[in-house]
Design a protein around this motif. Sequence first.
Motif, PDB file in Angstrom:
ATOM      1  N   LYS A  38      -5.623   5.315  -6.043  1.00  0.00           N
ATOM      2  CA  LYS A  38      -4.794   5.031  -7.259  1.00  0.00           C
ATOM      3  C   LYS A  38      -3.341   5.066  -6.637  1.00  0.00           C
ATOM      4  O   LYS A  38      -2.583   4.239  -7.025  1.00  0.00           O
ATOM      5  CB  LYS A  38      -4.889   6.265  -8.192  1.00  0.00           C
ATOM      6  N   LYS A  39      -2.883   5.813  -5.879  1.00  0.00           N
ATOM      7  CA  LYS A  39      -1.678   5.846  -5.241  1.00  0.00           C
ATOM      8  C   LYS A  39      -1.294   4.702  -4.557  1.00  0.00           C
ATOM      9  O   LYS A  39      -0.138   3.831  -4.585  1.00  0.00           O
ATOM     10  CB  LYS A  39      -1.345   7.091  -4.223  1.00  0.00           C
ATOM     11  N   ALA A  40      -2.502   3.966  -3.800  1.00  0.00           N
ATOM     12  CA  ALA A  40      -2.238   2.847  -3.190  1.00  0.00           C
ATOM     13  C   ALA A  40      -2.029   1.593  -3.839  1.00  0.00           C
ATOM     14  O   ALA A  40      -1.356   0.479  -3.905  1.00  0.00           O
ATOM     15  CB  ALA A  40      -3.502   2.477  -2.127  1.00  0.00           C
ATOM     16  N   GLU A  41      -2.908   1.620  -5.333  1.00  0.00           N
ATOM     17  CA  GLU A  41      -2.662   0.546  -5.976  1.00  0.00           C
ATOM     18  C   GLU A  41      -1.266   0.733  -6.704  1.00  0.00           C
ATOM     19  O   GLU A  41      -0.530  -0.571  -7.013  1.00  0.00           O
ATOM     20  CB  GLU A  41      -3.813   0.948  -7.174  1.00  0.00           C
ATOM     21  N   ILE A  42      -0.722   1.922  -6.849  1.00  0.00           N
ATOM     22  CA  ILE A  42       0.492   1.829  -7.606  1.00  0.00           C
ATOM     23  C   ILE A  42       1.701   1.353  -6.744  1.00  0.00           C
ATOM     24  O   ILE A  42       2.629   0.844  -6.972  1.00  0.00           O
ATOM     25  CB  ILE A  42       1.199   3.403  -7.868  1.00  0.00           C
ATOM     26  N   ARG A  43       1.473   1.918  -5.291  1.00  0.00           N
ATOM     27  CA  ARG A  43       2.483   1.202  -4.520  1.00  0.00           C
ATOM     28  C   ARG A  43       2.467  -0.234  -4.332  1.00  0.00           C
ATOM     29  O   ARG A  43       3.469  -0.774  -4.165  1.00  0.00           O
ATOM     30  CB  ARG A  43       2.174   1.782  -2.811  1.00  0.00           C
ATOM     31  N   ILE A  56       1.579  -2.488  -6.568  1.00  0.00           N
ATOM     32  CA  ILE A  56       2.032  -2.943  -7.791  1.00  0.00           C
ATOM     33  C   ILE A  56       3.648  -3.093  -7.627  1.00  0.00           C
ATOM     34  O   ILE A  56       4.452  -3.777  -8.151  1.00  0.00           O
ATOM     35  CB  ILE A  56       1.772  -2.147  -9.180  1.00  0.00           C
ATOM     36  N   ARG A  57       4.230  -1.749  -7.323  1.00  0.00           N
ATOM     37  CA  ARG A  57       5.753  -1.370  -7.097  1.00  0.00           C
ATOM     38  C   ARG A  57       6.345  -2.496  -5.944  1.00  0.00           C
ATOM     39  O   ARG A  57       7.472  -3.121  -6.226  1.00  0.00           O
ATOM     40  CB  ARG A  57       6.130  -0.235  -6.775  1.00  0.00           C
ATOM     41  N   GLU A  58       5.561  -2.645  -5.024  1.00  0.00           N
ATOM     42  CA  GLU A  58       6.009  -3.717  -4.039  1.00  0.00           C
ATOM     43  C   GLU A  58       5.799  -5.082  -4.337  1.00  0.00           C
ATOM     44  O   GLU A  58       6.774  -5.793  -4.140  1.00  0.00           O
ATOM     45  CB  GLU A  58       5.123  -3.489  -2.601  1.00  0.00           C
ATOM     46  N   LYS A  59       5.213  -5.367  -5.331  1.00  0.00           N
ATOM     47  CA  LYS A  59       5.001  -6.808  -5.876  1.00  0.00           C
ATOM     48  C   LYS A  59       6.278  -6.901  -6.942  1.00  0.00           C
ATOM     49  O   LYS A  59       6.631  -7.999  -6.840  1.00  0.00           O
ATOM     50  CB  LYS A  59       3.712  -6.779  -6.511  1.00  0.00           C
ATOM     51  N   GLN A  60       6.459  -5.894  -7.779  1.00  0.00           N
ATOM     52  CA  GLN A  60       7.522  -6.046  -8.585  1.00  0.00           C
ATOM     53  C   GLN A  60       8.908  -6.050  -7.849  1.00  0.00           C
ATOM     54  O   GLN A  60       9.767  -6.828  -8.224  1.00  0.00           O
ATOM     55  CB  GLN A  60       7.634  -4.694  -9.439  1.00  0.00           C
TER      56      GLN A  60
END
Length: 168
Positions: free
Chosen positions: A35-40, A42-46
Amino acid sequence: MLDAEDIALFRESIKGTKKLTQNTFVPPRTVNVKKKAEIREIREKQDTLFYFSDEYEPLLNDESAVKYLREGEDSYILKQLRRGDFSPELFLDLHGLTREQAKQELAALIQACESEHVYCASIMTGYGTYTLKRQIPRWLVQHPKVRALHQAPKEWGGEAAILVLLDV
C-alpha cells in the motif's frame, strides 16, 4: 535507593487503591509495504503532472518540425534525434485520448522511463485535429527531465510522432 520513611509515605498515599490488571494486548503496528508503494507511485505521478501547465507558452516554432533542446545541452543531440540515431525503447500512443487523458499518460510515460532507466521514448500523436500534436511539446518542455525532443524520423512515425530524450 529509597529509605524506609519514603516507602511508608508511598504506601500511605496509595492506601485504598486497587491493583490494575493488564489484560489487553496492543499488537505492534505493521507497515503495509504494498500500500505504501502504491501511495508513493500515485504521489510521484501527481508530482510529474505538476510540471504540465496549459497556460505556459514556450517559444516553439509551429511552422517547422517540432524540436526543443534544453539550455546547456549539445545541439548535436537534435541532429541525432532527427536522423534516428536514438532508438526509442518505450512507445506511447495517444490516438483517441482527450487532453486530460493525454496529460495523465504523458506523466506516466516519464515516470516509467525514470523507473526503467529508459532515456529515449516515442510519443505517437497522430494527425487528427493537431490539438495533441501542438500541446504535447508545450507540456514536455516544462518537465525538468526532458533534455530534447524532435519530430520523429519516418521509421519511428514521422510527422505523427515525437521522439523524447530524457535525463534518467
